[in-house]
Every structure is written in C-alpha cells, then in structure tokens.
Design an enzyme around this catalytic site. Structure first.
Site, PDB file in Angstrom:
ATOM      1  N   TYR A   1      55.217  -0.845 -85.107  1.00  0.00           N
ATOM      2  CA  TYR A   1      53.910  -1.090 -85.733  1.00  0.00           C
ATOM      3  C   TYR A   1      53.005   0.139 -85.922  1.00  0.00           C
ATOM      4  O   TYR A   1      52.428   0.311 -86.978  1.00  0.00           O
ATOM      5  CB  TYR A   1      53.141  -2.172 -84.967  1.00  0.00           C
ATOM      6  CG  TYR A   1      53.648  -3.579 -85.181  1.00  0.00           C
ATOM      7  CD1 TYR A   1      54.848  -3.831 -85.845  1.00  0.00           C
ATOM      8  CD2 TYR A   1      52.930  -4.660 -84.706  1.00  0.00           C
ATOM      9  CE1 TYR A   1      55.315  -5.127 -86.031  1.00  0.00           C
ATOM     10  CE2 TYR A   1      53.391  -5.967 -84.888  1.00  0.00           C
ATOM     11  CZ  TYR A   1      54.586  -6.195 -85.550  1.00  0.00           C
ATOM     12  OH  TYR A   1      55.030  -7.467 -85.738  1.00  0.00           O
TER      13      TYR A   1
ATOM     14  N   GLU B   1      44.687   3.392 -97.927  1.00  0.00           N
ATOM     15  CA  GLU B   1      43.734   4.470 -98.205  1.00  0.00           C
ATOM     16  C   GLU B   1      44.303   5.835 -97.827  1.00  0.00           C
ATOM     17  O   GLU B   1      44.134   6.820 -98.550  1.00  0.00           O
ATOM     18  CB  GLU B   1      42.421   4.249 -97.435  1.00  0.00           C
ATOM     19  CG  GLU B   1      41.649   2.998 -97.834  1.00  0.00           C
ATOM     20  CD  GLU B   1      42.021   1.769 -97.010  1.00  0.00           C
ATOM     21  OE1 GLU B   1      43.190   1.656 -96.568  1.00  0.00           O
ATOM     22  OE2 GLU B   1      41.134   0.917 -96.799  1.00  0.00           O
TER      23      GLU B   1
ATOM     24  N   CYS C   1      39.430   0.691 -92.574  1.00  0.00           N
ATOM     25  CA  CYS C   1      39.389   0.683 -91.107  1.00  0.00           C
ATOM     26  C   CYS C   1      38.756   1.984 -90.607  1.00  0.00           C
ATOM     27  O   CYS C   1      38.505   2.917 -91.378  1.00  0.00           O
ATOM     28  CB  CYS C   1      40.800   0.514 -90.547  1.00  0.00           C
ATOM     29  SG  CYS C   1      41.802   2.012 -90.609  1.00  0.00           S
TER      30      CYS C   1
HETATM   31 ZN   LIG Z   1      42.924   2.123 -92.571  1.00  0.00          ZN
END
Ligand SMILES: [Zn+2]
Length: 161
Positions: free
Chosen positions: A68, A75, A112
């Site tokens: 993960y 982005e 994020c």
């Molecule tokens: Zn991000």
C-alpha cells in the site's frame, strides 16, 4: 497573548456549467482521465490534469500497489510528469476529479497533506501560483487561486537554505 486567525477565500460554483469554457474543459479532462487510475484496492479513481503556461496539457492518475505505501496520488504523478516532460514551464491550473464504485462523486475533494506539500514546493520552485479546480463527477466545483492556501504554516525550502 494575541490570537491570530487564518482564513482564505475560494470560489464555489453550483456545477460545471457555471465555469468558464476553459475551466470546464480542464475539469472534464480530469473526470475522463480517472479511467486510467490504477486503484484495485480503494476503487477510488483520481484524475488530475494540468494546464501549463505554454498551453500544454498533462494528466496524472493515482497508482496503487499491493504494498500500500508504494501507491502514489494523482497529483504527485502529475507533478513528476510535468517536471520531467516540461521542465521549467509553470502550471497555470490543475483540475482534480474522482470516481468511485463505492462512494458518490458529487462534491469536490481536496489534495491530501502530502500532495499539498508537493504542490506548494512546485509553486515555490517555479515562482507561480497553481490554481486548483476541484470537482466530482457532478455537483459543486471549488476554485482555489493558489495551492499554497491549503497548507498554512508550511515547512518550506526557505528553512533549509
Ligand atoms: Zn495525495
């Protein structure tokens, strides 16, 4: 003691039809490119498309991994591609959209924290603000005039040089 306040303004549009033709086109591209995301684990497909100052358009999508933490957001895929293919060309705007098999894509999402840091550094590096156009497959669209507004009190290269 003195209390300070941080606030910023952003534009809210009811839907994509209220955007300028150019912004609507870029957001549509971001929606379309979500199909290229590799997101078998989250089923959360993100597309980010940049309009550069020279008129070039570059896209990025999130790329997940069975390990993960190896996965990378749309982005940062986009920023790395722009920096490689069009070095030194500032980014005027980035449209970000998403699609999911599990949640409704009817509101904007935000980059994020890690991507906010990366966007801020790109702005600093090329000395140009990056305008963000944020919207789901439908619903409201937010426009933020510079990505750095999303990361107040940021740690920047100025601390290191
Ligand atoms: Zn991000």
């Amino acid at each position: 003691m003195k209390e300070n306040k941080f606030e910023f303004q952003y534009e809210v549009y009811e839907d994509i039809s209220q955007l300028t033709e150019r912004d609507a086109w870029l957001l549509k591209e971001a929606k379309t490119v979500t199909d290229q995301a590799y997101a078998p684990y989250s089923n959360f497909h993100v597309g980010a498309v940049a309009m550069l100052e020279n008129g070039e358009v570059v896209a990025g999508t999130n790329q997940e991994n069975a390990s993960y933490p190896v996965g990378i957001c749309a982005e940062r895929v986009l920023l790395g591609t722009v920096a490689t293919v069009h070095p030194k060309v500032p980014i005027s705007s980035i449209a970000i959209s998403y699609n999911s098999e599990e949640v409704k894509s009817d509101h904007p999402i935000f980059p994020c924290g890690m991507c906010r840091q990366a966007l801020l550094e790109y702005e600093t590096r090329l000395k140009k603000p990056i305008r963000l156009i944020l919207g789901g497959m439908e619903g409201k669209v937010y426009i933020i005039k510079t990505a750095s507004l999303l990361l107040p009190f940021a740690f920047t290269r100025n601390e290191l040089i």
